[in-house]
Design an enzyme around this catalytic site. Structure first.
Site, mmCIF file in Angstrom:
data_model
loop_
_atom_site.group_PDB
_atom_site.id
_atom_site.type_symbol
_atom_site.label_atom_id
_atom_site.label_comp_id
_atom_site.label_asym_id
_atom_site.label_seq_id
_atom_site.Cartn_x
_atom_site.Cartn_y
_atom_site.Cartn_z
ATOM 1 N N VAL A 53 34.054 -11.387 22.381
ATOM 2 C CA VAL A 53 33.293 -12.105 23.308
ATOM 3 C C VAL A 53 31.994 -12.364 22.948
ATOM 4 C CG1 VAL A 53 32.286 -11.840 25.645
ATOM 5 C CG2 VAL A 53 34.642 -10.931 25.420
ATOM 6 N N LYS A 54 31.279 -13.603 23.107
ATOM 7 C CA LYS A 54 30.181 -13.593 22.443
ATOM 8 C C LYS A 54 29.297 -14.392 23.719
ATOM 9 C CE LYS A 54 27.088 -16.660 20.521
ATOM 10 N NZ LYS A 54 26.262 -17.543 21.507
ATOM 11 N N VAL A 55 28.255 -13.727 24.030
ATOM 12 C CA VAL A 55 27.246 -14.134 25.056
ATOM 13 C C VAL A 55 25.664 -14.118 24.374
ATOM 14 C CG1 VAL A 55 28.596 -13.203 26.991
ATOM 15 C CG2 VAL A 55 27.051 -11.688 25.990
#
Lengths: 308, 308, 308, 308, 308
Positions: free
Chosen positions: D203-205
């Site tokens: 997951v990339k935020v």
């Protein structure tokens, strides 16, 4: 096969033998067999306008068998109708008249500025009913025409692969066009060209008026003095706009009129302008049978060149 | 098979033997077997109006088994319902009554001028549940009817290929129609015609009023003096508009009424106008069982011609 | 298998052995095995409301393994969650608790009057994760419910063919309903009926209030004096509306409340009204573990009939 | 394989060997091989913001080969880009750096409050280009996020079946969020949780601010005093919200800044908060190469724990 | 094969031999064979603007055969047109000129701020007509560009798998752009970059003006002093923005102009800026044949370097 038919088939040189066979079946059936001209008998008005508006003037026409018997008896090249009407007689009259299945239809129970219609039958239906081709109506100018063009694209692809002929009814409509513009010469020629570009074998448009609708087009028509005074001039321009005569273009006359002579005059103009013939429904089945047969006979004599 | 049934099957001459078999199952089941008349028992009101509005008047009707037992006991031709109701009894009552799976449904939890409904079951479901046919409701006149017509087209294609009969409920609705217009004669006849053109074997409409809704149609009805005074006249016109009697047309009576006589009078008008029968739900299951059986018996006597 | 379970399976007589097997796995697992009652543990609140709102009250609950361990330890019948939460433990806890994959979910990052949610997993995912069934939430009453009903139709068809059980969460929503109406008795009973008609094996609704939302329905409830004073009355009406008890109906209690007694009272009402059990998430995992286990034990005693 | 990598792989216990192999390829490549930390080099800004805005600061970056050479030379774990950029070098640099194909992209030539983007490549493209995984951007909070979630669902299903790793960029957007809200802590944690629930492996935020956007969430953050003062606190909360650390979570720093020290401080916060690393594009390729290499080296030392 | 062609093919290193073969057919046909430059002859104006506006200036151009004969005689690299025009001659002129099938088209019968066009033919059509490639027009900047990008994605995937070359016409349009902005330098470079990222082998844009449309982009162009004074400067920037010259970029001149010298000057600018050639339709077929041949000859001499 005579030379004229061979010449017409040469326009469709790249098509497979199945398509060429079905085009030949259309061209070599009925009174006009071998002339290269066509009179097609369509009955989709029940769906498009409602049964009473279509058939009350001649109650025999409520019966789907009537619409098989009539073009057989009068020698039309083909009979075109929606699924239900064809299903109701295709077995009974099998092999007696080339059939064209109208694959989309539109009713008038909803007020719409940009009508769309619905695809109500398939290429597979056309095959199981023994048809020689499919019919599809596009409304160039409507907001949602993309939906129609893409639906037609798939139907054409499937029909051609199955060896069926493709007839496209091209009726300009939509919120950007005036009522008069729907049959304007520039718009009609444009609509015919689009149908041909989409891959139609046979293009069907309404007879155009001399009106010019689109500003940019009007300038060109006036600059190059494209003739548009007579109906034959206008037919000629539409035929030219449809691949310069390399596609079969037929014309419809629209609502029922009592004046037989006017209808015959239109046939003359179609012939003289190089059109390939007529598609004529209401002006036939809303007349009593004897009158209708006489009118059709007159039209066919014109197309055969037996009448001036 | 008797002559009347053979005559009816001849209307569907082009269909495959599977379809003809299932039509025969419908026509040759129950009290009216062999008469060519049909009384079909539908229970989709739980979905369409909610369970309490449908079943509180007769709480036995909350039970899906009740709706199998009732048409079996009373000798209806078929029982039609949505997926869940059929799943809840199809194994228990397998082979005892012809089943019709209603493939789309609509609830009333959202206010809508142009309702659409949803396809809630498939042809494959109809096959696994042992049905003789599918049912589908169209709303001619709604803005999104295209979605319905195209969904129905695929279902009809699949159903016919699988040998199933197709019953189309045709209920005019939508923002362009007045409330009165939804059951107007012109609109009802148009809706019936559309259902037949889409390929329905059996068309189901509401009993029409004498009202005429559409301006262009009204002119025609008046010009040609199409009779519409009595209910039998109007039934006759609808039957004529549905391929001149070459399709089975059945009628529904609508909301529950206490007056048995009125319902029997309607059956007489349907019979006298050439309709093929009734589809009757709320007026049956909202009555107590004895009364309902008596009413049904009365209707069947009318359809059998045992009562004037 | 005991008689009660056989009776419940008889409601699903028409289903294939795979479905019957998985329904049995649900009914014969955990503390309530063989009672015909169910307590299902769902954790979709992270997606539906956000992680902190869901798990901050008990930070252990941020961990997906916690949500496997808890229902195993407490003896729930099944654990239901979205794809990610199941993927994060399905291999580690394989075979220890029946799993239900929630196939659609909705977040609250956009203000919406007619929410729709998205299908975020598939029947194939449920199979590869070893689940006994699928879950799906419908919002009867929303403008776009057609999209949900049709998506669910396909998932049900595929799930049943694969032998999976189908649990439908039916939550009335949408612009035509008042906030109070979302849990009104008439609307809840209607929503439960729709879920069953769509083919759900297990229907899950919120506990209804005595409020009546829809005008036409209200008349019927009042005319027929449908009891709705006590919660048990209302549960009984919902169960009746869901095929008269021929479907498993379970109830959720909603947001977390501190009052254990109120929750136990609800379980009693569900039991006394003929409901099949509870689906309880936030009121469990937002409590500390000891308290939560005690509460669950209390509920199960009620469902087993060991407590009045 | 070292213990740390084995521990990370254990989070993905249920995945097939193909997925585990490609996750290992990502984790065991480059400077950070075996540390469990990742620095991924993404170049989708040409599509997302336009070529000049992206590459004019360092014109070498117009060349797609530059973007292969750079992460190879600097020892990044992977290079992620849209179809065209990968196609332009995947054969030339085959096997030299793990590739991630960005499957959707969005341009800024249209003003939009609820952006949607388009799927511009497929899982099959990722396979033919030799990629280890796919990337996809969701915009939680946009009106049409359903379209994205469902498109992603299918891509994830197909990617996992093909043994590919799945990286989801989760960027809150849409008309219901304030500009500040797009990077608010509550919204960022929610977005990360959604990505994990949808099935993302990685997951990339964006790095979150201390702002809280949603009223209901704010109450919970304040009631439970969730720490959010330092960046490391906020990273820790996001990691906790993403399955309590059972998913790889990486962070992006956003627009180019001249201050190297600030970027290194962010890396420290990511490390100290338990994040798995960085995804860094513009802050690398918009610098001259020597500076960029020095900055990357500094970041990697931090992730390796060689720098405090 | 000469070195220049080998160099160009090296840009497409990752493509399959089928694609490389068809790119070679394009590059090694006609007057410019082996030079690495291309002049492509497109005729989609009949569909896009209407037949009279397109062909009335030179009525020979109504005929689809004319459009095969002309590029064969003048030695263009390829002829590109919609389905109908290609079907009308592909068999007659089989093997004499590389063909490119335009897969989507748009008419101007509806006023639209965000045009979309329709996919009017398929990759299978291109194969059955013996084409070397497909063409597709995108309108970056329109509200519905997502539909186009995703349609193109599938067509590219299918075309490449079938060994066909892909030419993308990239024309910025839409309600967020000013009229001047549609050919602004920043917007044109962005549009070319997008086409390349989507996977185009050959990118076709309009010759850009020096105008800068987007605020954020303008700042960058001014800060980094990107040259844009001369047309050659602007061509150079577009080529750089399209993968730094690793993609074939060709330019169109737009509406017909009488001034031959201006057209030749544009060809010089394209050549001097590193462009790969021209796509020229109306400025050819709206001239009389002798003039058109002379103009084309002049352009080709420029591209061959025989003229300064």
């Amino acid at each position: 096969m005579n030379e004229r038919i061979q010449e017409i088939l040469s326009w469709y040189h790249g098509e497979n033998p199945g398509v060429l066979t079905n085009l030949t079946r259309l061209l070599n059936h009925g009174e006009l067999a071998g002339t290269g001209k066509l009179v097609i008998y369509p009955v989709d008005q029940g769906f498009e306008h409602g049964p009473a508006r279509s058939f009350a003037p001649n109650p025999l026409a409520y019966d789907p068998h009537f619409h098989f018997e009539f073009p057989i008896e009068s020698g039309c090249n083909a009979y075109a109708a929606p699924l239900g009407f064809l299903e109701a007689g295709a077995a009974d009259f099998a092999g007696q008249i080339p059939l064209i299945l109208k694959l989309n239809n539109h009713d008038v129970l909803q007020d719409e500025k940009d009508p769309l219609g619905a695809q109500t039958a398939t290429v597979k239906d056309a095959l199981r009913l023994g048809c020689v081709g499919i019919g599809y109506t596009i409304y160039p100018g409507t907001a949602e025409r993309r939906v129609q063009y893409e639906q037609l694209r798939e139907l054409i692809r499937e029909a051609k692969a199955a060896g069926l002929a493709v007839v496209v009814w091209s009726y300009p409509r939509g919120s950007s066009l005036s009522k008069e513009g729907e049959t304007a010469l520039d718009v009609t020629a444009y609509a015919a060209h689009i149908a041909a570009e989409l891959g139609a074998h046979i293009v069907k448009v309404k007879l155009p008026s001399a009106h010019l609708e689109q500003t940019e087009a009007k300038k060109v028509y006036e600059k190059y003095e494209i003739p548009r005074e007579t109906l034959a001039d206008r037919v000629r321009h539409v035929v030219q706009s449809t691949f310069n005569g390399r596609r079969i273009v037929i014309f419809s006359g629209g609502a029922k009129r009592d004046d037989d002579q006017a209808i015959l005059d239109e046939a003359r103009a179609i012939r003289d302008g190089g059109g390939s013939g007529s598609i004529i429904g209401r002006n036939i089945f809303q007349r009593d049978k004897a009158t209708a047969l006489r009118l059709l006979d007159g039209m066919m004599k014109i197309y055969k060149g037996e009448t001036k």
